[in-house]
Design a protein around this motif. Structure first.
Motif, mmCIF file in Angstrom:
data_model
loop_
_atom_site.group_PDB
_atom_site.id
_atom_site.type_symbol
_atom_site.label_atom_id
_atom_site.label_comp_id
_atom_site.label_asym_id
_atom_site.label_seq_id
_atom_site.Cartn_x
_atom_site.Cartn_y
_atom_site.Cartn_z
ATOM 1 N N PRO A 406 -1.839 11.177 3.630
ATOM 2 C CA PRO A 406 -2.781 10.143 3.232
ATOM 3 C C PRO A 406 -3.835 10.651 2.248
ATOM 4 C CG PRO A 406 -2.503 10.150 5.622
ATOM 5 C CD PRO A 406 -1.858 11.378 5.105
ATOM 6 N N LYS A 454 -5.386 -0.538 0.730
ATOM 7 C CA LYS A 454 -5.942 0.660 1.371
ATOM 8 C C LYS A 454 -6.381 0.369 2.804
ATOM 9 C CE LYS A 454 -7.499 3.158 -2.741
ATOM 10 N NZ LYS A 454 -8.604 3.935 -3.335
ATOM 11 N N LYS A 457 -6.495 2.675 6.732
ATOM 12 C CA LYS A 457 -6.586 4.041 6.219
ATOM 13 C C LYS A 457 -6.831 5.055 7.318
ATOM 14 C CE LYS A 457 -6.509 6.586 2.514
ATOM 15 N NZ LYS A 457 -5.336 6.649 1.631
ATOM 16 N N GLY A 463 -2.233 7.009 7.474
ATOM 17 C CA GLY A 463 -3.109 6.367 6.517
ATOM 18 C C GLY A 463 -2.750 4.907 6.287
ATOM 19 N N ALA A 464 -2.952 4.441 5.045
ATOM 20 C CA ALA A 464 -2.595 3.070 4.664
ATOM 21 C C ALA A 464 -1.103 3.057 4.370
ATOM 22 C CB ALA A 464 -3.413 2.636 3.450
#
Length: 545
Positions: A406, A454, A457, A463-464
């Motif tokens: 990420p 995003k 996240k 993460g995204a």
């Protein structure tokens, strides 16, 4: 491609379909009456066959139109999914418990009742629609790495309901299409027989069905937008370049979530997978191996298909089963077709999540050194690459944890010394680079809009990640409002949430960006990792997968 959150949505969709109870509406198709089920302001017609069953001698052949409908049909349950590729998921040691829960308890509790007789279509309409309503139509193509997926995983009801709330009602359509070896068998034999990319051909047949029948549901066949996520978005993009850009009047707009014309090569590139299936099924000595495969018991062919690599195996996004240039429907490599301007001239929206590659890199944690990373790239993604080109990959995608995906998470989320590096490379190679190339090639030639998601996240290690933007559509987010506007007006701007969305041009490469913070929607620029992405585009144009 099929991923964590869309499967969670699928469980919701299945429960919703099973619980429909209320006033029923009917529609006449040919000499048949189809009865759907109404809940609130939405009526659903589910599981309608749109092509002949691809069974028996129709296996590994182009889809055939359905015969005229007769009788009375209760259309209140989804049809079976097409054969699903067996998933082998080995969760890495060290993956945080909440991430494990997210993957295992959401993704892999979904149930796929499947069958070769699977080519069905679903139509979700405002209950007030009549054959004279002429409503615009959003056609959803699901993802799943061309190996998994089903229309039953997605409930179009909330999208139709939201469109009614916005005063811009739409009709939602989804279809099943053949997957894995059943839908994307690839070899010289397949090319010679003219039966490549059957999954895409199924989708195309469904689009023809829509042209013939959607007006009976209140839809306007001249106002169809094709829309998908991941493999579904790649499919949308490939319909834009199929037939050298002739869309046959089947759609007037395109909406792509995590998928563009991507770097796949000639259909003969799948020969090694074809040969293994032929050998495993005992068809090697047959004078016509394709005819032999058609004659096999379903269970024998399914087992051989399941033994081939799946997207969660070590080779990850270097997929075994994917659309390839067949010389007829896809006359050249998809990116070459874009470069040659052979693209349907329709407005389109396209976007990606920030960390597209993380989910696919969980199977690569045994790669712990730069030398192993180099070998991995050479083996699976860039087999024709030179040492100089491999050196450039290593330079553009360094071991520095702060540069990996990420993105913008510093030294955190490093499941292995090379995990963030591989995730950054895979995300750019398959998603970000093809999207940017597509947009830059079409800038000034047709109206285009782009986004970057995003959100989520803070998901541990991921993460995204890929597919998180689906929630922004199916669960009533801003992207869903933009979609409804686009389906109605070929412009994502209009009523609903969000901010004005500027067009994407080479001089102003604007993103609408979806964030987790106090500013949920902002405008940013598509300029990140420019040199690295330009390099990947150059390499894949010369040497596609």
């Amino acid at each position: 491609m099929l991923f964590v959150l869309q499967l969670g949505l699928g469980l919701f969709a299945i429960r919703t379909a099973a619980s429909l109870a209320g006033a029923a509406n009917s529609v006449t198709l040919d000499s048949a009456t189809f009865t759907g089920a109404t809940s609130g302001r939405v009526t659903k017609f589910l599981g309608i066959p749109y092509a002949q069953p691809p069974t028996g001698d129709r296996r590994f052949r182009l889809p055939e139109p359905i015969s005229p409908y007769t009788g009375t049909v209760r259309a209140t349950a989804f049809g079976p999914s097409c054969p699903q590729h067996k998933v082998r998921l080995t969760l890495p040691v060290g993956l945080a418990s909440d991430a494990v829960d997210l993957i295992v308890n959401t993704a892999y509790k979904a149930v796929f009742p499947d069958s070769e007789d699977c080519l069905s279509i679903n139509v979700v309409v405002p209950s007030s629609a009549t054959p004279t309503s002429k409503l615009p139509v959003a056609v959803w193509i699901y993802g799943g790495a061309f190996e998994l997926g089903s229309a039953s995983l997605y409930d179009g009801g909330p999208i139709v309901e939201r469109s009614i709330q916005l005063g811009e009602p739409v009709i939602y359509v989804s279809m099943n299409y053949r997957l894995s070896a059943f839908g994307f068998l690839a070899s010289q034999e397949v090319k010679d027989a003219g039966v490549g990319n059957l999954g895409l051909q199924d989708q195309r047949e469904a689009l023809r069905w829509i042209q013939k029948y959607i007006s009976s549901f209140g839809g306007d066949p001249a106002k169809v937008t094709i829309w998908g996520e991941s493999a579904g978005a790649i499919s949308v993009a490939l319909h834009m370049v199929a037939n050298n850009g002739d869309n046959e009047g089947l759609f007037r707009g395109a909406f792509m979530q995590s998928g563009s014309p991507f770097p796949s090569g000639d259909i003969s590139g799948g020969q090694k997978y074809y040969d293994v299936i032929v050998a495993e099924t005992g068809c090697s000595t047959a004078p016509d191996t394709l005819a032999c495969l058609r004659s096999l018991p379903y269970s024998v062919l399914k087992t051989a298909s399941d033994n081939s690599p799946v997207f969660l195996d070590h080779q990850a996004l270097a997929l075994a089963w994917l659309p390839r240039a067949d010389g007829t429907f896809l006359t050249d490599h998809p990116q070459k077709l874009v470069q040659a301007g052979k693209v349907a001239n329709v407005p389109f929206v396209t976007g990606d999540c920030d960390d597209e590659g993380t989910l696919f890199s969980l199977s690569t944690l045994n790669i712990s050194t730069a030398a192993q990373f180099r070998t991995y790239i050479k083996t699976f993604f860039m087999p024709q690459s030179t040492n100089t080109e491999l050196d450039q990959v290593l330079a553009f995608y360094p071991s520095d944890l702060t540069k990996g995906s990420p993105f913008n998470t510093g030294i955190l989320n490093a499941l292995s010394p090379q995990f963030k590096r591989i995730a950054a490379f895979q995300g750019d190679f398959i998603f970000q680079a093809p999207r940017r190339f597509f947009l830059q090639q079409r800038s000034g030639k047709q109206n285009t809009w782009a986004y970057l998601s995003k959100r989520y996240k803070t998901s541990p290690f991921l993460g995204a990640f890929h597919a998180t933007d689906i929630l922004n559509v199916y669960l009533g987010g801003e992207l869903g409002d933009y979609l409804i506007n686009f389906v109605n007006n070929l412009d994502p701007n209009g009523p609903g949430r969000g901010i004005p969305w500027p067009k994407y041009t080479t001089s102003s490469p604007n993103f609408v960006t979806f964030n987790d913070n106090l500013f949920p929607v902002t405008i940013t620029q598509d300029t990140f990792r420019k040199d690295a992405i330009d390099f990947l585009t150059e390499v894949t144009l010369a040497n596609p997968l």
